[in-house]
Design an enzyme around this catalytic site. Sequence first.
Site, PDB file in Angstrom:
ATOM      1  CG  HIS A  66      -0.415  -0.073   2.529  1.00 54.78           C
ATOM      2  ND1 HIS A  66       0.247   0.995   3.084  1.00 54.78           N
ATOM      3  CD2 HIS A  66      -0.385  -1.063   3.457  1.00 54.78           C
ATOM      4  CE1 HIS A  66       0.649   0.668   4.296  1.00 54.78           C
ATOM      5  NE2 HIS A  66       0.294  -0.585   4.546  1.00 54.78           N
ATOM      6  CG  HIS A  98       3.944  -1.417   2.478  1.00 55.64           C
ATOM      7  ND1 HIS A  98       2.809  -2.120   2.167  1.00 55.64           N
ATOM      8  CD2 HIS A  98       4.151  -1.640   3.790  1.00 55.64           C
ATOM      9  CE1 HIS A  98       2.365  -2.735   3.245  1.00 55.64           C
ATOM     10  NE2 HIS A  98       3.165  -2.461   4.242  1.00 55.64           N
ATOM     11  CB  CYS A 149       0.558  -7.292  18.869  1.00 54.36           C
ATOM     12  SG  CYS A 149      -0.137  -6.507  17.379  1.00 54.36           S
ATOM     13  CB  CYS A 192       3.491  -5.698  16.492  1.00 58.74           C
ATOM     14  SG  CYS A 192       2.635  -4.188  16.781  1.00 58.74           S
ATOM     15  CB  CYS A 226      -1.627  -3.926  19.596  1.00 59.22           C
ATOM     16  SG  CYS A 226      -0.353  -3.116  18.608  1.00 59.22           S
ATOM     17  CG  HIS A 255      -1.143  -3.053  14.375  1.00 58.24           C
ATOM     18  ND1 HIS A 255       0.095  -3.330  14.890  1.00 58.24           N
ATOM     19  CD2 HIS A 255      -0.964  -2.830  13.056  1.00 58.24           C
ATOM     20  CE1 HIS A 255       0.989  -3.291  13.905  1.00 58.24           C
ATOM     21  NE2 HIS A 255       0.378  -2.989  12.789  1.00 58.24           N
ATOM     22  CE  LYS A 296       1.787   2.187  10.483  1.00 59.96           C
ATOM     23  NZ  LYS A 296       1.842   0.763  10.351  1.00 59.96           N
ATOM     24  CE  LYS A 310      -4.793  -7.522   4.017  1.00 58.36           C
ATOM     25  NZ  LYS A 310      -4.655  -8.943   4.344  1.00 58.36           N
TER      26      LYS A 310
HETATM   27  N1  MSP Z   1       8.419  -6.810   8.295  1.00 57.41           N
HETATM   28  C1  MSP Z   1       8.615  -5.712   9.143  1.00 57.41           C
HETATM   29  C2  MSP Z   1       9.954  -5.066   8.897  1.00 57.41           C
HETATM   30  C3  MSP Z   1      11.118  -5.977   9.035  1.00 57.41           C
HETATM   31  S1  MSP Z   1      12.602  -5.166   8.653  1.00 57.41           S
HETATM   32  C4  MSP Z   1      13.770  -6.179   9.156  1.00 57.41           C
HETATM   33  C5  MSP Z   1       7.525  -4.664   8.916  1.00 57.41           C
HETATM   34  N2  MSP Z   1       6.886  -4.746   7.779  1.00 57.41           N
HETATM   35  S2  MSP Z   1       5.676  -3.789   7.344  1.00 57.41           S
HETATM   36  O1  MSP Z   1       5.273  -4.292   6.059  1.00 57.41           O
HETATM   37  O2  MSP Z   1       4.673  -3.778   8.350  1.00 57.41           O
HETATM   38  O3  MSP Z   1       6.207  -2.345   7.271  1.00 57.41           O
HETATM   39  C6  MSP Z   1       7.296  -2.036   6.498  1.00 57.41           C
HETATM   40  C7  MSP Z   1       7.498  -0.552   6.394  1.00 57.41           C
HETATM   41  O4  MSP Z   1       6.354   0.096   5.855  1.00 57.41           O
HETATM   42  C8  MSP Z   1       7.786   0.128   7.722  1.00 57.41           C
HETATM   43  O5  MSP Z   1       8.842   1.048   7.586  1.00 57.41           O
HETATM   44  C9  MSP Z   1       6.533   0.844   8.011  1.00 57.41           C
HETATM   45  O6  MSP Z   1       6.725   1.947   8.797  1.00 57.41           O
HETATM   46  C10 MSP Z   1       6.100   1.231   6.601  1.00 57.41           C
HETATM   47  N3  MSP Z   1       4.710   1.589   6.646  1.00 57.41           N
HETATM   48  C11 MSP Z   1       3.631   0.773   6.759  1.00 57.41           C
HETATM   49  N4  MSP Z   1       2.523   1.560   6.891  1.00 57.41           N
HETATM   50  C12 MSP Z   1       2.894   2.858   6.867  1.00 57.41           C
HETATM   51  C13 MSP Z   1       2.214   4.073   6.818  1.00 57.41           C
HETATM   52  N5  MSP Z   1       0.911   4.164   6.919  1.00 57.41           N
HETATM   53  N6  MSP Z   1       2.947   5.193   6.625  1.00 57.41           N
HETATM   54  C14 MSP Z   1       4.305   5.171   6.403  1.00 57.41           C
HETATM   55  N7  MSP Z   1       4.956   4.043   6.451  1.00 57.41           N
HETATM   56  C15 MSP Z   1       4.324   2.908   6.878  1.00 57.41           C
HETATM   57  O7  MSP Z   1       7.332  -3.819   9.771  1.00 57.41           O
END
Ligand code: MSP
Length: 666
Positions: free
Chosen positions: A20, A23, A128, A131, A145, A148, A296, A299
């Site tokens: 999304h 990411h 969680c 997380c 959590c 989330h 935030k 998903k």
């Molecule tokens: N799998 C772990 C990271 C492991 S690294 C060794 C994880 N994955 S994640 O898919 O949940 O998130 C990955 C990245 O996407 C994080 O930097 C997270 O902050 C970013 N984002 C996910 N949602 C976000 C927003 N709504 N806004 C900005 N970034 C966010 O955590």
Amino acid sequence: MTARRFYITTPIYYINGAPHLGHAYTTVACDVLARWHRLRGEDVRYLTGTDEHGQKALKSATAEGITPREFADRIVLKYHQAWKALGISHDDFIRTTEERHRAGAQELWRRIEAAGDLYKKDYEGLYCVPCESFYLESQLVDGKCPTHHVPVESVKEESWFFRLSKYQQPLLDFYESRKSFVTPATRMNEVVSFVEMGLQDLSVSRLIPWGIPVPGDEKHVMYVWLDALSNYITALGFGPGSERAFSPYWPADLHVVGKEIIRFHAVYWPAFLMSAGLEPPRQILSHGWLLKDDEKMSKTQGNLADPLKLEQWFGADAVRYYLMREFNLGSDGNYSEEAILDRVNTDLANDLGNTLSRITRILTSDLGGRVPRVAHGTALREHAERAWARATDAMERHDVQEALKATWELLSATNKFLVSEEPWKLAKDPGKRAHLEAVMHDASEAMRHVGNLVAAVMPGAAREIWRRLGIDGDPFSRALADGKGAIEWGFPEAGDAIHESGMFPRLDKSAFFADVQQDAAGQTAVDRESSKAAQASASAGAAAVHSGASAGKGVIQYDDFAKVALIAAKITGAKKHPQADKLLVLDVDDGTGAPRTICAGMAEWYAPEELVGKTVAIVANLAARRLRGIDSQGMVLAASWTGTDGKERVQVVVLPDSVPAGAIVR
Ligand code: MSP
């Protein structure tokens, strides 16, 4: 002299859903920094990838009735698709289900165990799943959590523990010696306070069936965060037998992470590395969240924006620009499509597109299409120098927003310069020719610098600026001048400038939102195109909305599509092209009785005999083209995509044998 190395990483993404915009935000930010460092002539390594183990992945796969591996394969494709669409220039994509990663992660475990930092005990905790982390009762908000807002699970099992408590003082000493290990500074302070409050040993294994087996105790799998964090070194080749200095790229220069995962990166990760006798990373940049209506984007919240849709609507450059310009990397910010649209219309269509178009119009109409060569410059040069100094300094601090502001000041200075010098009037007076040339040289030169300054954020627009100014090559083939703010001034030898409109066409708000609503209502692209065709005369003059632009090709009307004659044809013979490795020469029966030959770029994927006898779809009215001595009369349709290994795949569109040669395909 060897180039300075710069190793930058994104977090690896969970594969419980498609990527999304949150990411995309992290990935675009890293891409911009990676491109900027490449432009400076550095030896850049940019890593991204996917985090495929753990309870979260397992749950999502189980809900769909498929294996986690199948689930991961499906999602990984979406990541490749999204990153390709957004112009992400990573050098490597690691998946934690790859063998190179498993071997390296297990080696890290062995080293930590050899240091005496692992022990086993029974454990009870609150977990969680989104997380992938345990919480203490006191850390929960209303029993949920804090990130989330979902209930946590109570887990009671035997677990391996890492002696994190032993690393409290070494970590504090390390932070003391690296005051800006974490940026922004407020987050560094939070990390220090967290460690000062005391560290408890950390559970680092789980009794679940999806993960990397613990070496020597295979009913346990490694805790998904220990597994995931090690990607930053396994992708560089860390594994059994690795030396302490296992890669010239380690330690990483920058891990870019969202603020919610700072503790894992700034506390656990350096502690694991210290235990294993490896160096910690140099710096961690923690960015804020993209919010939707102050929540935030995630998903779990179900408030996602799809980066592929945004790319189709606005184009990759505009999405990248919006993400980098609208938000300060450290802070949270609310996302809206309307804000992207405003940025496109104001900053891109107006400021950037119009300034460039003003310049190219005068070049082509009054100066024979060439940027004049002049001896003396104007005051605009100082503006450009200031912009470079400010942008370079900002990029050193990873402040992309500030660098863009500096660039837009140069744009605005260029525009004001044109308005005050009025070259369109100078052009009418032959006595003012020298003045006109000086003005237009400097305005074009300022614009070339704008092209360089935006290149890391908007690679497509940067190339386009250069093309329209008539400069050969692209802004990426020349490293940026070294040293703070040192710029070369003097327009390079160049060909003909081109005056075209439409680099960033203005978008019509109401047409845009009507289109978005149709999309949300689930209309297919075909429905949309035909209804648009019907409305075409009514909305003539309205700005194009880049919707339905699959593969980034922009919208076409039904009439455009109807010009293509697609028919079924049978392949009757095939051989390798004698003078082109990539081509096959196909004889096809198109139902007319006349012979037809098509050269198809499929030799990499098909042996000639595999294609003979197949009924395929061809473009029958494509102008014939001579390809290395053989006339090719048409094209065979094939699907192409990026595989989970990042390599291109091609498969011919095969029709059932019952379809006769010559049947219309539409
Ligand atoms: N799998 C772990 C990271 C492991 S690294 C060794 C994880 N994955 S994640 O898919 O949940 O998130 C990955 C990245 O996407 C994080 O930097 C997270 O902050 C970013 N984002 C996910 N949602 C976000 C927003 N709504 N806004 C900005 N970034 C966010 O955590």
